[in-house]
Design a protein around this motif. Structure first.
Motif, PDB file in Angstrom:
ATOM      1  N   TYR A 100       0.807  -1.219   0.000  1.00 29.62           N
ATOM      2  CA  TYR A 100       0.000   0.000   0.000  1.00 29.62           C
ATOM      3  C   TYR A 100       0.842   1.271   0.000  1.00 29.62           C
ATOM      4  O   TYR A 100       0.306   2.372   0.150  1.00 29.62           O
ATOM      5  CB  TYR A 100      -0.945   0.015   1.203  1.00 29.62           C
ATOM      6  N   THR A 101       2.148   1.140  -0.177  1.00 33.33           N
ATOM      7  CA  THR A 101       3.012   2.318  -0.179  1.00 33.33           C
ATOM      8  C   THR A 101       2.724   3.170  -1.413  1.00 33.33           C
ATOM      9  O   THR A 101       2.734   2.680  -2.542  1.00 33.33           O
ATOM     10  CB  THR A 101       4.490   1.894  -0.169  1.00 33.33           C
ATOM     11  N   GLY A 102       2.471   4.446  -1.194  1.00 32.41           N
ATOM     12  CA  GLY A 102       2.209   5.366  -2.291  1.00 32.41           C
ATOM     13  C   GLY A 102       0.818   5.275  -2.881  1.00 32.41           C
ATOM     14  O   GLY A 102       0.540   5.951  -3.880  1.00 32.41           O
ATOM     15  N   TYR A 103      -0.060   4.466  -2.290  1.00 33.87           N
ATOM     16  CA  TYR A 103      -1.411   4.350  -2.835  1.00 33.87           C
ATOM     17  C   TYR A 103      -2.248   5.542  -2.390  1.00 33.87           C
ATOM     18  O   TYR A 103      -2.185   5.973  -1.241  1.00 33.87           O
ATOM     19  CB  TYR A 103      -2.066   3.052  -2.363  1.00 33.87           C
ATOM     20  N   ARG A 104      -3.031   6.054  -3.314  1.00 33.41           N
ATOM     21  CA  ARG A 104      -3.937   7.159  -3.011  1.00 33.41           C
ATOM     22  C   ARG A 104      -5.239   6.918  -3.756  1.00 33.41           C
ATOM     23  O   ARG A 104      -5.245   6.716  -4.972  1.00 33.41           O
ATOM     24  CB  ARG A 104      -3.336   8.504  -3.425  1.00 33.41           C
ATOM     25  N   GLY A 128     -12.736   2.246 -10.534  1.00 36.36           N
ATOM     26  CA  GLY A 128     -11.505   2.938 -10.868  1.00 36.36           C
ATOM     27  C   GLY A 128     -10.563   3.021  -9.678  1.00 36.36           C
ATOM     28  O   GLY A 128     -10.974   3.318  -8.563  1.00 36.36           O
ATOM     29  N   ASN A 129      -9.286   2.753  -9.945  1.00 36.35           N
ATOM     30  CA  ASN A 129      -8.246   2.776  -8.909  1.00 36.35           C
ATOM     31  C   ASN A 129      -8.632   1.888  -7.728  1.00 36.35           C
ATOM     32  O   ASN A 129      -8.903   2.368  -6.625  1.00 36.35           O
ATOM     33  CB  ASN A 129      -7.986   4.204  -8.439  1.00 36.35           C
ATOM     34  N   PRO A 130      -8.691   0.558  -7.916  1.00 34.99           N
ATOM     35  CA  PRO A 130      -9.050  -0.341  -6.808  1.00 34.99           C
ATOM     36  C   PRO A 130      -7.996  -0.326  -5.714  1.00 34.99           C
ATOM     37  O   PRO A 130      -6.899   0.208  -5.886  1.00 34.99           O
ATOM     38  CB  PRO A 130      -9.147  -1.705  -7.497  1.00 34.99           C
ATOM     39  N   CYS A 131      -8.340  -0.922  -4.578  1.00 39.38           N
ATOM     40  CA  CYS A 131      -7.465  -0.912  -3.403  1.00 39.38           C
ATOM     41  C   CYS A 131      -6.208  -1.748  -3.670  1.00 39.38           C
ATOM     42  O   CYS A 131      -6.146  -2.517  -4.633  1.00 39.38           O
ATOM     43  CB  CYS A 131      -8.222  -1.427  -2.184  1.00 39.38           C
ATOM     44  N   PRO A 132      -5.169  -1.640  -2.818  1.00 40.15           N
ATOM     45  CA  PRO A 132      -3.910  -2.359  -3.071  1.00 40.15           C
ATOM     46  C   PRO A 132      -4.054  -3.864  -3.186  1.00 40.15           C
ATOM     47  O   PRO A 132      -3.218  -4.503  -3.836  1.00 40.15           O
ATOM     48  CB  PRO A 132      -3.053  -1.973  -1.859  1.00 40.15           C
TER      49      PRO A 132
END
Length: 253
Positions: A100-104, A128-132
């Motif tokens: 999850y590093t850098g996830y937004r 769109g942009n699913p979780c890590p």
């Protein structure tokens, strides 16, 4: 060659006419393309035949090979999901950092929402942009996948990270919590027990309030209190006056 082409065109026109008479509703589009059939002898061309050495065939074979390898790796990681965290693919993608590093998460404004989304995949639709966890199909939550579970546990307190920090959806957060508890029950993860300094005064029974009840005084008219420390208390006169004024109607005269 020209007579042969004319014969082929005539035969094709005859077959088209017969079929059009038999099934007019099905072969109705042939009426639209009938002028094209008349010009067939001049523009009839055979489709090109590609050999196995053609670049298109080589590219298709490489795509099939890559798809087969992806399916094979996915089936292998489903049985043993902890092997993915030791593979070269994972190291090249994440390195030594948590997943999850850098996830937004995509959201409006500069202030993120207080809760993450309920789920990232609903049926065949992916948001769109699913979780890590949902964005990588090779990451599978399992109670034996210790390296993955350790990324979501605080090394200082032993508590599970809040989903607002990791960005994991609520569905995956629930599965993570269940997997961490199962891993601790099976002995794959240690229990984090906080250290509490022992003070003997907190557990002593020598104080009068927690000790044995002393025997009653010899006479109740002597004015002695039941506990020694109770006689040393001096009530505040102002507070006593307020209580008397408040409950004046209920006090005995």
């Amino acid at each position: 060659m020209p007579p042969l082409r004319n014969n082929m065109a005539a035969s094709m026109q005859g077959v088209a006419k017969v079929l059009w008479r038999i099934t007019p509703s099905i072969l109705h589009p042939l009426r639209v393309y009938q002028p094209c059939l008349q010009r067939l002898p001049l523009r009839a061309r055979l489709p090109p035949v590609y050999s196995s050495r053609h670049p298109f065939c080589q590219a298709a074979s490489l795509e099939d090979k890559g798809a087969a390898e992806a399916v094979e790796s996915l089936s292998r990681y489903k049985e043993k999901p902890w092997e993915y965290l030791e593979s070269e693919e994972y190291i090249q993608k994440y390195g030594s950092d948590p997943i999850y590093t850098g996830y937004r998460r995509n959201h409006k404004g500069g202030i993120p929402p207080q809760k993450t989304r309920k789920k990232c995949i609903r049926g065949d639709k992916v948001c769109g942009n699913p979780c890590p966890i949902c964005r990588d199909q090779n990451i599978i939550i399992h109670h034996q996948n210790v390296k993955l579970l350790e990324q979501f546990i605080s090394s200082h307190t032993g508590m599970i990270h809040d989903p607002t920090k990791t960005g994991v959806c609520m569905k995956q957060q629930k599965e993570l919590t269940e997997a961490i508890h199962a891993a601790r029950d099976h002995g794959f993860l240690p229990f984090q027990i906080p250290y509490v300094e022992f003070i003997g005064e907190d557990y002593s029974n020598s104080h009068d309030a927690v000790g044995k009840t002393p025997p009653p005084p010899p006479s109740a008219t002597a004015g002695e209190s039941w506990y020694k420390w109770y006689g040393q208390l001096t009530p505040d006169e102002n507070e006593v006056a307020k209580v008397k004024k408040k409950y004046k109607a209920y006090l005995k005269k």
